[in-house]
Enzyme design. Structure first.
Site, mmCIF file in Angstrom:
data_model
loop_
_atom_site.group_PDB
_atom_site.id
_atom_site.type_symbol
_atom_site.label_atom_id
_atom_site.label_comp_id
_atom_site.label_asym_id
_atom_site.label_seq_id
_atom_site.Cartn_x
_atom_site.Cartn_y
_atom_site.Cartn_z
ATOM 1 N N PRO A 1 0.843 -1.238 0.084
ATOM 2 C CA PRO A 1 -0.014 -0.143 -0.163
ATOM 3 C C PRO A 1 0.777 1.084 -0.031
ATOM 4 C CG PRO A 1 -0.266 -1.232 2.026
ATOM 5 C CD PRO A 1 0.593 -1.992 1.199
ATOM 6 N N ASN A 2 0.373 2.233 -1.085
ATOM 7 C CA ASN A 2 1.002 3.527 -0.956
ATOM 8 C C ASN A 2 2.433 3.648 -1.615
ATOM 9 O OD1 ASN A 2 -1.266 4.898 0.519
ATOM 10 N ND2 ASN A 2 -0.416 3.680 2.307
ATOM 11 N N ARG B 1 4.144 10.911 -1.949
ATOM 12 C CA ARG B 1 3.808 10.788 -0.570
ATOM 13 C C ARG B 1 5.337 11.083 0.354
ATOM 14 N NH1 ARG B 1 4.828 4.451 1.015
ATOM 15 N NH2 ARG B 1 3.988 5.176 3.004
ATOM 16 N N TYR C 1 10.814 9.279 1.525
ATOM 17 C CA TYR C 1 10.547 8.390 0.322
ATOM 18 C C TYR C 1 11.359 8.766 -0.825
ATOM 19 C CZ TYR C 1 7.467 5.800 3.954
ATOM 20 O OH TYR C 1 7.200 5.400 4.714
ATOM 21 N N ASN D 1 8.110 -5.512 -1.164
ATOM 22 C CA ASN D 1 8.006 -4.310 -0.152
ATOM 23 C C ASN D 1 6.569 -4.251 0.413
ATOM 24 O OD1 ASN D 1 7.900 -2.093 1.296
ATOM 25 N ND2 ASN D 1 8.862 -0.727 -0.104
ATOM 26 N N ALA E 1 3.186 -0.849 4.723
ATOM 27 C CA ALA E 1 2.696 -0.917 6.108
ATOM 28 C C ALA E 1 2.406 -2.248 6.607
ATOM 29 C CB ALA E 1 1.416 0.141 6.139
ATOM 30 N N GLU F 1 12.913 -8.968 1.335
ATOM 31 C CA GLU F 1 12.114 -7.913 1.729
ATOM 32 C C GLU F 1 12.812 -6.522 1.582
ATOM 33 O OE1 GLU F 1 9.657 -8.087 5.251
ATOM 34 O OE2 GLU F 1 11.090 -6.851 5.996
ATOM 35 N N HIS G 1 12.631 -2.189 2.106
ATOM 36 C CA HIS G 1 12.167 -0.994 2.614
ATOM 37 C C HIS G 1 12.871 0.159 2.062
ATOM 38 C CE1 HIS G 1 9.255 -3.099 4.808
ATOM 39 N NE2 HIS G 1 10.489 -3.900 5.270
ATOM 40 N N ARG H 1 13.008 4.446 12.738
ATOM 41 C CA ARG H 1 11.786 5.274 13.058
ATOM 42 C C ARG H 1 10.994 4.907 13.996
ATOM 43 N NH1 ARG H 1 9.121 5.010 7.024
ATOM 44 N NH2 ARG H 1 8.014 6.676 8.058
HETATM 45 C C1 DQA Z 1 8.058 1.265 3.919
HETATM 46 C C2 DQA Z 1 8.272 1.438 5.246
HETATM 47 C C3 DQA Z 1 6.729 1.071 6.050
HETATM 48 O O1 DQA Z 1 6.843 1.316 7.490
HETATM 49 C C4 DQA Z 1 5.828 2.020 5.314
HETATM 50 O O2 DQA Z 1 4.401 1.700 6.133
HETATM 51 C C5 DQA Z 1 5.738 2.064 3.895
HETATM 52 C C6 DQA Z 1 6.899 2.022 3.165
HETATM 53 C C7 DQA Z 1 9.367 1.475 3.159
HETATM 54 O O3 DQA Z 1 9.461 1.055 2.032
HETATM 55 O O4 DQA Z 1 10.190 2.492 3.698
HETATM 56 O O5 DQA Z 1 4.675 2.314 3.283
HETATM 57 O O6 DQA Z 1 7.883 -0.098 3.680
#
Ligand code: DQA
Length: 147
Positions: free
Chosen positions: A10-11, A18, A23, A74, A77, A98, A100, A107
């Protein structure tokens, strides 16, 4: 040719818009170009999938069985909440890495827990979009070691 499934949660489709301070300014389309290029360089075919829905991600992981050799994910959340995604990764038992963009360990406390990490052979965090390239290289090395 080995095939990788690249999953973004998501996102991640909102990259570039964002929270650029966290990011970066690279868009999701830029990221896709970067991933396709890195896969080609490392001799992989790739398919990219993004969803804002947990169940859709579980479905996609299940569908990967027999169609893909490895996964770069990735979970965004869902990293910090989804036992279902972690279980799906364990169920298909494909090598998964994985990624990020941000350094989740430096964080908020609630980002320090990753359920999905335990179902992956590696985690790369805090390198921005380059983390995906590292994950692809990691999988290439993994296949060279294992096969
Ligand atoms: C994320 C880190 C997560 O905590 C966050 O909710 C994201 C992006 C990252 O790529 O840094 O949406 O996965």
């Amino acid at each position: 040719m080995r095939k990788l499934l690249i999953i973004n949660g998501p996102n991640i489709n909102m990259l570039g818009i964002r929270e650029p301070g966290i990011y970066g300014s690279e868009t999701y389309a830029d990221l896709m170009e970067r991933i396709v290029r890195a896969c080609a360089e490392h001799g992989f075919e790739c398919t990219c999938f993004q969803s804002n829905h947990e169940g859709a991600i579980v479905d996609e992981i299940q569908r990967a069985l027999g169609r893909f050799d490895g996964i770069v994910i990735n979970p965004a959340a869902y990293t910090h909440t989804s036992i279902a995604i972690a279980d799906a990764l364990r169920a298909v038992n494909l090598p998964a890495v994985e990624v990020h963009l941000s350094d989740i360990d430096s964080r908020e406390d609630y980002r320090k827990i990753s359920y999905t990490k335990e179902a992956c052979i590696g985690t790369i965090a805090g390198l921005g979009p380059a983390g995906y390239e590292q994950a692809i290289a990691f999988l290439r090395e993994h296949f060279e070691r294992v096969f």
